[in-house]
Write a protein that holds these residues in place. Sequence first.
Motif, PDB file in Angstrom:
ATOM      1  N   LYS A 238     -11.716   3.193 -14.077  1.00  0.00           N
ATOM      2  CA  LYS A 238     -10.677   3.536 -15.043  1.00  0.00           C
ATOM      3  C   LYS A 238     -10.282   4.971 -14.762  1.00  0.00           C
ATOM      4  O   LYS A 238     -11.152   5.808 -14.490  1.00  0.00           O
ATOM      5  N   GLY A 239      -8.973   5.275 -14.829  1.00  0.00           N
ATOM      6  CA  GLY A 239      -8.593   6.653 -14.564  1.00  0.00           C
ATOM      7  C   GLY A 239      -7.121   6.935 -14.777  1.00  0.00           C
ATOM      8  O   GLY A 239      -6.357   6.093 -15.247  1.00  0.00           O
TER       9      GLY A 239
ATOM     10  N   ARG B 107       0.809  -1.211   0.000  1.00  0.00           N
ATOM     11  CA  ARG B 107       0.000   0.000   0.000  1.00  0.00           C
ATOM     12  C   ARG B 107       0.848   1.268   0.000  1.00  0.00           C
ATOM     13  O   ARG B 107       0.532   2.263   0.649  1.00  0.00           O
ATOM     14  N   ASP B 108       1.900   1.216  -0.770  1.00  0.00           N
ATOM     15  CA  ASP B 108       2.789   2.364  -0.960  1.00  0.00           C
ATOM     16  C   ASP B 108       2.386   3.046  -2.265  1.00  0.00           C
ATOM     17  O   ASP B 108       3.008   2.868  -3.305  1.00  0.00           O
ATOM     18  N   TRP B 109       1.300   3.810  -2.197  1.00  0.00           N
ATOM     19  CA  TRP B 109       0.708   4.377  -3.410  1.00  0.00           C
ATOM     20  C   TRP B 109       1.671   5.303  -4.138  1.00  0.00           C
ATOM     21  O   TRP B 109       1.662   5.358  -5.371  1.00  0.00           O
TER      22      TRP B 109
ATOM     23  N   ILE C 132      -6.391   6.780  -9.781  1.00  0.00           N
ATOM     24  CA  ILE C 132      -6.264   5.379  -9.375  1.00  0.00           C
ATOM     25  C   ILE C 132      -5.608   5.266  -8.002  1.00  0.00           C
ATOM     26  O   ILE C 132      -6.033   4.445  -7.173  1.00  0.00           O
ATOM     27  N   LYS C 133      -4.610   6.093  -7.725  1.00  0.00           N
ATOM     28  CA  LYS C 133      -3.987   6.069  -6.398  1.00  0.00           C
ATOM     29  C   LYS C 133      -5.022   6.387  -5.312  1.00  0.00           C
ATOM     30  O   LYS C 133      -5.067   5.713  -4.281  1.00  0.00           O
ATOM     31  N   ALA C 134      -5.853   7.389  -5.547  1.00  0.00           N
ATOM     32  CA  ALA C 134      -6.889   7.747  -4.579  1.00  0.00           C
ATOM     33  C   ALA C 134      -7.915   6.616  -4.447  1.00  0.00           C
ATOM     34  O   ALA C 134      -8.332   6.279  -3.330  1.00  0.00           O
TER      35      ALA C 134
END
Length: 145
Positions: A50-51, A26-28, A56-58
Amino acid sequence: MTLEEISDRLEIQELMVEYCYAIDTRDWDALDEVFTPDAVIDYTEMVGVKGTLPEIKAFLAQSMQVLRTTQHIISTTKLKIEGDHAYGKTICTNPMVLQPDGHVMVVGLWYRDEFVRTPKGWRISSRYEENCWRYNVPPGLLPES
């Protein structure tokens, strides 16, 4: 294979491993070293989203709170390198443990990726997760396949 192609293949394989570890730990922010800033990431088949990389990180930071742990296991990459671009299809098996009861589910998928060589090394410029199979997924947790 030339030494350059061998090197490219090893660098792309390491990139794929870095993705798995970023997600599982979970190291975005580590995903910034995996994807290009303008990458399009399409998880529509698997989780309905999709993004862009920031979107996507959020999404991952919020949605993965229902999971106690995950373990992305990748293998069998088919890779085609064309100069500074490459195309890959990689098998992933992903067991997941749900919060709070420890329910275990597993999904099988393919990553269909486009890679680009950047000044900082290879990066994923486009990712599509293609559903293959699902096991023991609670009803309503994931989009229907």
